[in-house]
Design a protein around this motif. Sequence first.
Motif, PDB file in Angstrom:
ATOM      1  N   TRP A   1      -0.526  -5.385  -0.214  1.00  0.00           N
ATOM      2  CA  TRP A   1      -1.898  -5.417  -0.715  1.00  0.00           C
ATOM      3  C   TRP A   1      -2.009  -4.515  -1.942  1.00  0.00           C
ATOM      4  CZ3 TRP A   1      -5.690  -2.168  -2.126  1.00  0.00           C
ATOM      5  CH2 TRP A   1      -6.933  -2.742  -2.398  1.00  0.00           C
TER       6      TRP A   1
ATOM      7  N   THR B   1       6.190  -3.321   9.675  1.00  0.00           N
ATOM      8  CA  THR B   1       5.449  -4.489   9.203  1.00  0.00           C
ATOM      9  C   THR B   1       4.086  -4.095   8.651  1.00  0.00           C
ATOM     10  OG1 THR B   1       6.562  -5.890  10.821  1.00  0.00           O
ATOM     11  CG2 THR B   1       4.536  -6.744   9.845  1.00  0.00           C
ATOM     12  N   VAL B   2       3.425  -3.215   9.366  1.00  0.00           N
ATOM     13  CA  VAL B   2       2.120  -2.749   8.904  1.00  0.00           C
ATOM     14  C   VAL B   2       2.270  -2.078   7.541  1.00  0.00           C
ATOM     15  CG1 VAL B   2       0.282  -1.073   9.306  1.00  0.00           C
ATOM     16  CG2 VAL B   2       1.112  -2.502  11.191  1.00  0.00           C
TER      17      VAL B   2
ATOM     18  N   ARG C   1       2.805  -4.682   4.879  1.00  0.00           N
ATOM     19  CA  ARG C   1       1.607  -5.451   4.535  1.00  0.00           C
ATOM     20  C   ARG C   1       0.651  -4.633   3.664  1.00  0.00           C
ATOM     21  NH1 ARG C   1       1.107 -10.780   4.843  1.00  0.00           N
ATOM     22  NH2 ARG C   1      -1.141 -10.529   5.181  1.00  0.00           N
ATOM     23  N   LEU C   2       0.481  -3.380   3.992  1.00  0.00           N
ATOM     24  CA  LEU C   2      -0.424  -2.549   3.197  1.00  0.00           C
ATOM     25  C   LEU C   2       0.160  -2.321   1.800  1.00  0.00           C
ATOM     26  CD1 LEU C   2      -1.621   0.030   5.896  1.00  0.00           C
ATOM     27  CD2 LEU C   2      -2.802  -2.005   5.050  1.00  0.00           C
TER      28      LEU C   2
END
Lengths: 141, 141
Positions: free
Chosen positions: B117, B109-110, B113-114
Amino acid sequence: MMQPALTKNQSLVFDVLERSDAPLSAYTILDKLRDNGFRAPLQVYRALDKLTEFGMVHRLESLNAFVACAHRESECCGAKSAHGGHGHGTVAFAICDSCGHVFEFHDHTVDHRLDDWSKSKGFKPAKTTIEIRGVCAKCAA
Amino acid sequence: MMQPALTKNQSLVFDVLERSDAPLSAYTILDKLRDNGFRAPLQVYRALDKLTEFGMVHRLESLNAFVACAHRESECCGAKSAHGGHGHGTVAFAICDSCGHVFEFHDHTVDHRLDDWSKSKGFKPAKTTIEIRGVCAKCAA
DNA sequence: ATTGTCTTGTTATGTTATTACATCAATTGC
DNA sequence: GCAATTGATGTAATAACATAACAAGACAAT
Ligand SMILES: [Zn+2]
Ligand SMILES: [Zn+2]
Ligand SMILES: [Zn+2]
Ligand SMILES: [Zn+2]
């Protein structure tokens, strides 16, 4: 932590960082401040320590360099530190290896996921570093 | 990248890292290998460069130190690099400032998300660093 | 054997960060 | 006023981390 008025050296260092459009190393800052009476690295490091503590400056670990905080309160979910000032929680940086520009942003979901991991392992986080090295849109074009 | 057989120096450096239960600086590794004929930092840094390239060793930016990869294929979502070997995508580290132990993990998930972005800003990521400094469960007890 | 490539050895140098100690200035308590 | 304390500063020396430059050896392919 409430931030008191800056001392002379702190102001000088902060001004140099704020005027720069790329991160600066402590020694580069030192060079830029020779005319202002700076003679030793420690004068810079001491100021940087305080400015970092105040949340006005961030250290980029993957670069051994420093940037003025570019956090925009407005475009943020409202994650604040417990401290006063404009403080913030964990912030992430995207660093262009071509032009040096640094994008500072905050992602609540990322924070949350990392917190979850910590909680699940009983790990007590103190400071989190997130840095993406790459090439910005302008430079990639 | 497929990893070839290790050279002598690469093996020596990797063995030292693998036997250590905390990250080691290049100079600490150098000291541990003096009896094996190591005399200069470059011998260590060259080996570390290759081992990092092979994905067998990670550099911890916030520590200027290195750890052997502790990635467990089994407890992972399957995020792999395009390379051969046991390669992996972005990995996160939790580093105990008390005992030095390093926990290596991956959070899809991290990563996602990055990536989001980056895509939204047209930023082309090359390498991402995620390091949580804090105190581990054992040390906090 | 010659060439090319990769690894290694060695010296010197460059870059980043801290320790130790002296001094100065502002504040507080008396 | 005048210690005593506290925080900021100046300076020199040193420690810790990393790379440049060049020479030499190992090894495979032709
Ligand atoms: Zn900021
Ligand atoms: Zn750029
Ligand atoms: Zn790993
Ligand atoms: Zn611990």
